[in-house]
Every structure is written in structure tokens, then in C-alpha cells.
Design an enzyme around this catalytic site. Structure first.
Site, mmCIF file in Angstrom:
data_model
loop_
_atom_site.group_PDB
_atom_site.id
_atom_site.type_symbol
_atom_site.label_atom_id
_atom_site.label_comp_id
_atom_site.label_asym_id
_atom_site.label_seq_id
_atom_site.Cartn_x
_atom_site.Cartn_y
_atom_site.Cartn_z
ATOM 1 N N GLU A 1 -8.972 -2.670 0.450
ATOM 2 C CA GLU A 1 -10.280 -2.510 1.217
ATOM 3 C C GLU A 1 -10.302 -1.120 1.579
ATOM 4 O OE1 GLU A 1 -10.767 -1.403 5.190
ATOM 5 O OE2 GLU A 1 -9.755 -3.285 5.362
ATOM 6 N N GLU B 1 -3.526 5.751 0.480
ATOM 7 C CA GLU B 1 -3.688 4.459 1.530
ATOM 8 C C GLU B 1 -2.728 3.633 1.989
ATOM 9 O OE1 GLU B 1 -6.528 4.692 3.071
ATOM 10 O OE2 GLU B 1 -7.179 6.749 2.277
#
Ligand SMILES: [Zn+2]
Length: 971
Positions: free
Chosen positions: A65, A138
Site C-alpha cells: 500500500e 517502505e
């Protein structure tokens, strides 16, 4: 493909509950589902959702995401998402990982802007550019900047989840849910468990995208006043590029079993001398797709705990076994619903009794029936909320999308929960016929339901150390495994990542991201009509608005009638007015009456700086709303609570203090940046100082002290409360703010006349508060694995005079320098800056931050960054668009009326606002530089003040540099 048969219309219907024409389509080629809602709402929404049930706890869905928003086929920049944040007038822009789905929603009031956002998002989800660097940044990676540096784990999601796992409330929610689904999708944490995130490989990560991010596994949603054909054309262009795929993304359901499980876990605490535990009881419920059951359970949830008079809430609170309720209540966003309720702040010896009390209360309600008054109050509250559909600043369309998805995602009709009128009528009818609707629900789904768990959470003061040690051991192991060559490779990859992060994007690529320009911006401010008059001695403001008939009434009492020592009492006094009872009604009768006759009344302590004055405007508001025919009743309630409040209920007051205290403690970790920001600003203005006394750390310390005082000297507390009442409740203190349909205003004034007749006239005088600015840096200790770092400076020393362009410059700083340094390179979850132009103070804060000094260095460098000679005019342009968007943020009618009132109180004229808008729209590189220079000077010359909330050991490592003057343990 021919336009005509690109999409097949599956179903069409008009949904009066949300004033929408809804059309459900299927993309012929891939099977992608598209739900298109057309209506008058200018706050348009687009969202694409994939069903992404996790198969482990590595957080792969969550990391993905984040990652798909880091550049794509058409937009080859590192963070298109951040570019959009900078330069869009969006009213919502985010991505969210749920236990079984990943959503990418956007909203905007500007049609072209919405298309731009949509275009970037669709390219991002279908064609992301996710090299190993993105996964490392991330997700997680080893950081080793040089051979002799300590080896570390880094990564945005890794750190975000460490923060989440520092909060006992989020742990409790996770454990409670997971306990019910040992074999199912919902037994896993899609966000990722920090230790298990480290097991995720790049390859698994890429496979997850290939598998799930496909049109055949997509649920696409449109909402608003834009034309449908254009929606279909735009999304069709992306979908056409795919062939159908057979995606197995079914949620693994949990078979219903005879499960009487107890789960015992711990949370990290600094002190075990006064152990406080959490307990929840959890029940597995049926699927979301039965409208009557679904709505019935929502109403039951409200009956049990939604109101102060709710029987389960009442018995738990009055038992004194713990501090407040715990548990998420009814969870309906997942396929198999569940219910979770319990208590927190429970001494270990009370745990069994809490469990027994919940069980006994439910048995009692099922056997002896629920008070019909309570049922009626819950029915009318839920109906009011459904019809008003007041989502605050959250776009209404998004709320509709989530509600639709809660059935649609599981291949059921998206409409079954949106069309609530008939379902509600059926429940009403069954009640009228004497059916024990809610008693039966309790019997069947709670008492006879053996798929049930109990979750206990106990404090553990050694946990933080053990987790840290485990991490250290893991790093040591990893280090041992590495030979010289591998070490060197790690150093190189760390340096490569750092270099990649620091490398600026190609300006040509940046320019490809579609965005609005200054000339697309409306030059005029948006205004809200306002009429002002005096009624008796009170001030009345009225705002005609299309409110669908609802009457909004805000009554504000001027806190400057109080001596400052009473400020921290104000939130409690506000609650007491509504929740302690009157001379004619005890608190259960009163709160039930409020729920039966109104859409709710809430207390709101409020403060704001006043332009051109050193004094602030501070009020205690009671904010109510009702249907037109109930307006006289609402005024009578206001009259009763203000003139007949019976404050001498020690036990009830103590319960409210406990609830306030535990609510505040619970918010410390999730809202750490706000806590720190408030601490900082409180040094610079009366308004923020007052706010800190009414909602910040000072308030928390007051509440803890007050609990002792109630026991030792209740008479004093009671006389304080009575004193506050006589100083606040009189005509001269009152401001009444009404937002309603034009034709309801005159009548409103009549009711107000009658109401004010019964309010005393008082010769009280307004007080001047001597608030003081306590100097010095401070550290507030909490048991957390992350920090919240803040610093504020006074721009006075840089002799800066406010110019509207500074609002754009502050935004720019947040989305560029601070984002890059603190989030991208530092690994924190976020960083904020805000400039208070009333007081000329700049405040910086970070969120879920692994660093301290590195973050402070980033703050310190921000002025220089802003004033550097090669500042790109394009960046200024983007920031201007973003700042205008922020000014025009979407508001529902009640919010418009309230904002207009704030401007009245704070002396913010339309002329002044227009001037700011003109200055934003005209902002130049030169303006940014000027602000940057003043900021830089202030950062160098004014030491300002630093406030840090975080783990003690982390902070103490930096004690010397921080020059702490004050430090104490908060939790
Ligand atoms: Zn996240």
C-alpha cells in the site's frame, strides 16, 4: 473496444437515503466491478479497492500500500503521492490497509483535480515502479552506513508498526480480533507484526502485487456530481489493458466452534507498582450481509454502551472495577462481524468480576428485558445519525463507499446497507408488535454463542527491554553471518539507498504529474452568511444554510468570567452539565431524554487567538442538533441542564474524571505529535495555554490530582463546581450560534427569547489571566519504542511580518524538506510544521520517530532550505495550489456555521481572509525566501523550546545535547 459494450450495466437503482442514482457495472473484458453514484454532492469521490487477504503477519499488504505510491510507469518520480499532496486541492488523499482489503480513495471538489488524482492513482496501482530500494525504504532493510557503524533495522512500515505495537489499546484490539479467528484471515495482522515484517522478502512482495492488484480483483467506486460517462471512459482506458485473471482472494472464514478460549498477553508499562489490566470478552458474529441483523446489531451496540445510560456501560462504570470501558464494540467492516467489550484500568484482583459482571448484565437484559426508554433513545439516535449522515470533514461519499464495500467486497449487493429506511421500518414494526428484538439478539448472539474468547492484557515493565534485546540479538546474529565481502555489500547497498533517496527527481518527470495551476483557482474566498444581534444580554449569530431541516444550536459560555485556576475543570464541568443529572431527573433519565429528543448534545471547550489582541477568546460550547419539530424540546433541555444541574453527585463525578483520564492516557501514544505541539505552543499564546489546560498534559496531571482530591476533600471540589456554574451561567456570558434553514431562524429566535428569560442576570466581571511562559526544554517519558519530537521558535527575532504566502511556504516545507529528511531518510512515520500567524510562532513535530537529534537537525535546517538560492518556482506554484485547497476545505452546513462563528470571535474579517488569499495566490519565490530567512534567523538566534515525548532510555542517550530543564514520567 467499443465504448458501448465496454461495461455491462448490472443493476440500476435510486437510493433516496443518500439522494443518489446508483448504477452497478461490470467491465466486460476483465470482470472489474464499478459502482457509480450520481448526485448533487460537489465533494466527489473516487476509490479503487483490491481484496488482499494476508496469509501471514509480514505486513505485505501494508508495505505494498505504501510502495505503489512511490512512482509508476507514467509518473517516474520517487513519490507521486507527495507531489499530489503538495499541489492538489484534494479533500481526501490516502491509502488504507484493512484486514482483508487495500483501498485507494481520493476526493476533491474540483472535477479536473479529481481526474488528475484518479489518473495518478490508477497508474500507481496497476503499473507501479517498485524496485528493491522502494521495498527497503517502505518495508524494511539492514542499515549499515559504514563497516564499523552499528547494524540497524530500518523501514517506514517497520517503524509505523512498532509505534502501533506500543499502544496497549491497539494491542488489545488486535489480540481481541485475532483470538476469534485462529483459522481465518482475520486471525492475522495485515499491518504487520514488527518482528515478522523482517521475514518478508522482496520476491514475496512483488508476487503479492502480481496476484492481487488486477482489475479482476478490483472494486471501483465513483460518487458525486460529475458525469458518469467520463468516469467510465477514464477508468476503462486502464482496465482495457488487462486480460481477465482468475484471482483467488477469498477471505478464509472462521468455522464456528465451541471455543471458550482465554488469551493472556502483556503490554509495555514503566511501572508495575499499581498494575492496571485490560479485559475484553469477544464474540464471533454472523456475516455482514443480513441487513436486519446488521442494523439490529448496530442499534444493540448503541443500546449496550453508546449512551451514559446504556445498561452495560452503566453497570461497568458504576461497579468501579476499572477505569473505563474497553473494546471496539461492534466491528462491521469485515465479512464475519464480531463484538468486543470490556474494561481497562482494572486491578488484577477485579478481572474475574468484570468478566462475570458483563455476563450477568447480558443475562439480566435478555431475561428481564431492556428499558423501553433506552431502546427508543437508541433507535432515534441511530436513525438521526443515518439520516443526517454527518461525516464531519471526512467526505460523505467515502463513508458511502466503505458501507457499500462491507457487503459488496464479499460478492453481495452493495446496496443492502445503504437502503436502510425499509430495514429500519421493519425493526420498528417488530418492536411495536411486542417482539423482544434486542433481547433476542443478546440471547442468540451473545449468551448462546459459544464461539467466544476472553482477552487479558497485563502490564510488563520489562517488555520494552526484552523486545529491544531480541532485536539486538537478531542484529548480532545477522552480523555474525556476514563475511567481510557481504559486510561491504551491505555498506554499499545502504549508501546506494541513501543516495537514491537524496537524488532529486528529474524536473521533466515531475512536470508530467497533472495538476491545476494558479489560474484554475477561484480568486474569491468562500463566505458564509451571518446575522448578528443582541437578545436580552446574549449575543445571537444566525447562519441560514440548507441543512435538510436539521437545527444546529451552539451555546457558548465565556470562560473569561472564570479565574484561571478553574480552567482545567471546564471540560468536566461541560460533561457534568450533560451527564450528571438535574434536580428533577437523574443522569440516566436525563441522558436518555437527550437521546430521544435530539441528535445529541456535546460539550466542546474551545479557545482561539484573537487578531490584534493579546487576549484569547475562550468558551465552553454545548453543541446540539435536532429535527425541526423537536427544537422546543432541545431548548428546554438546555434550560434544565443550565439551571437545574445537580452537581453534588460525587460518585458520578468521579466516574467522569476517571473516563476523562483514561481517554487522555489512551490518546497519548496515537496522538503524541499533538500532545507535543500543544506543549510547545502553550508557551507562546494565551489561547494555546488555555487549550493545554483543558486538553493537554497539564489537564491530565490535573485529573490525576483531582481524583485524590475528590476522596479527600469533596466539599472543596463541589464548591469549585458550584462556583464555576455561577460565574459561567448568566445571560452576559452567552453566545448563541444557530445554523438552520432560513425559515427556521425566526422561530429559533423566539425559543431563545423564552429560554433566556430563565437564565439569571449576573454582575460578573471578566478576568485577566496571568499565563506564564515557562522556559526550558522538556522530556515526557512514556513506554514507547518511538518518539515524538517537537520544537518551536518565535519568528519575532527574525522580525517577520505575516504575509499569506507563509501558509504556502509552510506546506511546502512539510511536503519537501521535512518529509524527505524525517520520513524518507529518517524512517519516521511523519513530520509536521505549523505557523501560527496570530502569534508569529513556528512549531515542528515528528510522528512515530526512531530518531531525536537527527530530527532536530532537520528542523534546524528548514529555514536555510526555504531560503536557498535555487528554489524552484514550480515548487512555489504547487504549494500555492495546495494552500488554496486547504483554505477551501470541504465543510458540511453545521461546520460552516461554526467556522463563521469562530471568525466572528477571533476578529477574522472577510476582508482579512481575502487579503490572505490574494497573498497566497500571488506568492513568489522571493516571498518564500523572505519567510525562510526569518525562520532561519529565528532557528539560529532564538533557542526556542524543545519538547519530546518518548521512551526514557532513548531520550536519556541524548541528555547532554538536549539541555533538558524538565523531565517527568507520564505513563
Ligand atoms: Zn502505513
Amino acid at each position: 473496444m467499443q465504448q458501448a459494450n465496454r461495461f455491462r450495466l448490472v443493476e440500476e437503482r435510486h437510493i433516496p437515503e443518500i439522494n443518489s442514482l446508483a448504477r452497478l457495472f461490470e467491465h466486460q473484458k476483465t470482470g472489474a466491478r464499478v459502482l457509480s453514484m450520481t448526485n448533487q454532492d460537489e465533494n466527489k469521490v473516487f476509490g479503487i479497492t483490491f481484496r488482499t487477504p494476508p496469509r501471514d503477519n509480514t505486513g505485505v499488504a501494508h508495505i505494498l500500500e505504501h510502495s505503489v505510491l512511490c512512482g509508476s510507469r507514467r509518473y517516474r518520480v520517487k513519490e507521486p503521492f507527495v507531489e499530489l499532496l503538495k499541489s492538489s486541492v484534494q479533500t481526501f488523499l490516502n491509502a488504507i490497509t484493512f484486514p482483508d482489503k487495500t483501498c485507494y480513495p481520493v476526493a476533491s471538489q474540483n472535477r479536473q483535480d479529481l481526474y488528475n488524482l484518479m489518473d495518478v492513482y490508477l497508474d500507481a496501482v496497476f503499473f507501479p515502479n517498485i524496485p528493491p530500494e522502494v521495498f527497503a525504504q517502505e518495508g524494511w532493510h539492514y542499515e549499515l552506513p559504514s563497516q564499523d557503524a552499528p547494524l540497524k533495522f530500518k523501514g517506514v512500515v517497520y517503524n509505523e508498526m512498532k509505534g502501533a505495537y506500543s499502544s496497549p489499546e491497539s494491542l488489545l484490539a488486535e489480540y481481541s480480533q485475532q483470538s476469534l479467528y485462529p483459522q481465518g484471515t482475520y486471525g492475522l495482522d495485515s499491518g504487520g507484526i514488527p518482528e515478522e515484517i523482517l521475514n518478508l522478502t522482496y520476491d514475496d512482495f512483488i508476487q503479492f502485487h502480481k496476484k492481487f492488484y488486477h482489475p479482476s480483483n478490483a472494486w471501483i467506486f465513483f460518487y458525486g456530481d460529475d458525469p458518469e460517462q467520463e468516469r467510465l471512459d477514464r477508468v476503462g482506458e486502464f482496465l482495457d489493458q488487462f486480460d481477465p485473471l482468475d484471482v483467488n482472494s477469498q477471505v478464509n472464514t472462521q468455522p464456528r466452534t465451541d471455543m471458550q478460549k482465554r488469551v493472556e498477553e502483556s503490554y509495555s508499562a514503566t511501572d508495575e507498582s499499581d498494575p492496571r489490566c485490560y479485559l475484553t470478552i469477544n464474540w464471533l458474529l454472523p456475516e455482514t450481509s443480513y441487513p436486519q441483523l446488521n442494523l439490529g446489531l448496530r442499534i444493540l451496540d448503541f443500546i449496550l454502551t453508546g449512551m451514559p445510560a446504556s445498561p452495560l456501560r452503566r453497570r461497568l462504570i458504576e461497579s468501579g472495577l476499572g477505569e473505563d470501558l474497553a473494546g471496539v464494540g461492534l466491528e462491521t467492516d469485515i465479512f464475519q462481524m464480531y463484538y468486543s467489550t470490556g474494561m481497562k484500568g482494572v486491578p488484577p484482583e477485579n478481572l474475574d468480576r468484570v468478566e462475570a459482571l458483563i455476563q450477568e448484565t447480558l443475562q439480566d437484559l435478555a431475561r428481564n428485558g431492556i428499558d423501553p426508554e433506552i431502546v427508543q433513545a437508541a433507535m432515534s439516535s441511530v436513525e438521526f445519525a443515518l439520516r443526517e449522515n454527518n461525516t464531519g470533514s471526512f467526505p460523505r461519499g467515502l463513508a458511502v463507499m466503505f458501507r457499500a464495500l462491507s457487503t459488496w467486497l464479499y460478492d453481495e449487493s452493495p446496496f443492502s446497507l445503504l437502503e436502510f429506511s425499509d430495514v429500519l421500518e421493519q425493526i420498528k414494526l417488530r418492536l411495536e408488535q411486542g417482539e423482544k428484538v434486542f433481547e433476542n439478539l443478546i440471547q442468540e448472539h451473545f449468551l448462546d454463542n459459544t464461539h467466544r474468547t476472553v482477552v487479558l492484557l497485563r502490564p510488563d515493565s520489562d517488555m520494552e527491554r526484552r523486545i529491544q534485546e531480541m532485536e539486538n540479538q537478531r542484529l548480532e546474529e545477522a552480523r555474525k553471518q556476514l563475511d567481510q565481502k557481504q559486510m561491504q555489500e551491505l555498506v554499499e547497498s545502504t549508501q546506494k539507498l541513501m543516495k537514491w533517496q537524496e537524488e532529486p527527481d528529474d524536473p521533466e518527470e515531475l512536470a508530467r504529474i497533472p495538476r491545476l495551476t494558479r489560474s484554475d483557482m477561484e480568486p474569491q474566498i468562500r463566505t458564509v452568511p451571518r446575522r448578528e444581534e443582541k437578545v436580552q444580554e446574549a449575543t445571537l449569530l444566525m447562519h441560514p444554510q440548507p441543512t435538510s431541516g436539521i437545527f444546529y444550536l451552539d451555546l457558548g459560555m465565556d470562560l473569561h468570567f472564570l479565574p484561571q485556576k478553574y480552567l482545567s475543570y471546564v471540560p468536566l464541568f461541560g460533561r457534568a452539565l450533560l451527564e450528571i443529572g438535574t434536580f428533577s431527573q437523574d443522569y440516566t433519565a436525563l441522558t436518555t431524554r437527550i437521546r430521544q429528543l435530539t441528535g445529541g448534545i456535546v460539550p466542546v471547550p474551545f479557545s482561539h487567538s484573537v487578531r490584534g489582541s493579546s487576549e484569547s477568546t475562550c468558551r465552553l460550547f454545548l453543541r446540539g442538533k435536532s429535527l425541526p419539530e423537536k427544537v422546543p424540546d432541545m431548548f428546554k433541555i438546555f434550560r434544565d441542564i443550565l439551571t437545574q444541574v445537580k452537581l453534588d453527585n460525587k460518585e458520578r463525578f468521579r466516574q467522569m474524571v476517571l473516563e476523562e483520564k483514561s481517554g487522555l492516557e489512551q490518546a497519548l501514544v496515537p496522538a503524541g505529535h499533538r500532545v507535543v505541539g500543544m506543549r510547545l505552543k502553550a508557551r507562546y499564546s494565551e489561547a494555546d495555554w488555555a487549550q493545554e489546560h483543558m486538553s493537554g498534559v497539564t489537564y491530565l496531571l490535573f485529573l490525576r490530582h483531582l481524583l485524590e482530591k475528590i476522596e479527600k476533600n469533596w466539599d472543596q471540589v463541589l464548591s469549585d463546581l458550584e462556583g464555576i456554574k455561577s460565574l459561567l451561567v448568566h445571560k452576559g456570558s452567552m453566545l448563541v450560534n444557530i445554523t438552520a434553514e432560513e425559515d427556521a431562524l425566526d422561530q429559533g429566535r423566539q425559543y431563545l427569547q423564552d429560554f433566556l428569560q430563565e437564565i439569571p442576570r449576573e454582575e460578573a466581571s471578566r478576568q485577566h489571566w496571568k499565563w506564564s511562559c515557562t522556559p526550558g526544554n522538556e522530556a515526557l517519558y512514556i513506554p514507547a519504542r518511538v518518539n515524538y519530537v517537537g520544537r518551536a521558535v518565535d519568528l519575532e527575532s527574525g522580525s517577520y511580518r505575516f504575509h499569506g504566502s507563509s501558509m504556502a511556504a509552510t506546506r511546502f516545507l512539510r511536503a519537501s524538506w521535512l518529509w524527505d529528511k524525517i520520513r524518507v531518510q529518517g524512517g519516521a512515520y511523519g513530520a509536521f510544521s505549523s505557523y501560527d500567524h496570530f502569534n508569529n510562532v513556528m512549531a515542528f513535530t515528528s510522528y512515530r520517530d526512531p530518531n531525536i537529534t537527527k530530527t532536530l537537525q532537520a528542523f534546524a535546517g528548514s529555514g536555510a532550505y526555504l531560503s536557498r538560492p535555487d528554489l524552484d518556482p514550480e515548487e512555489v506554484e504547487k504549494a500555492v495550489i495546495g494552500a488554496v485547497g486547504e483554505m477551501d476545505s470541504y465543510q458540511l452546513p453545521d461546520a460552516k456555521g461554526f467556522s463563521s462563528m469562530i471568525r466572528f470571535l477571533a476578529n477574522i474579517t472577510d476582508e482579512y481572509r481575502q487579503n490572505i488569499r490574494d497573498e497566497i495566490l500571488g506568492a513568489s519565490v522571493e516571498n518564500f525566501r523572505e519567510f525562510g530567512q526569518a525562520l532561519d534567523q529565528a532557528l539560529r538566534e532564538d533557542k526556542g523550546v524543545i519538547s519530546i515525548l518518548g521512551g526514557q532510555s532513548q531520550i536519556e542517550e541524548h541528555q547532554e545535547e538536549l539541555e533538558l530543564e524538565n523531565s517527568f514520567r507520564l505513563l
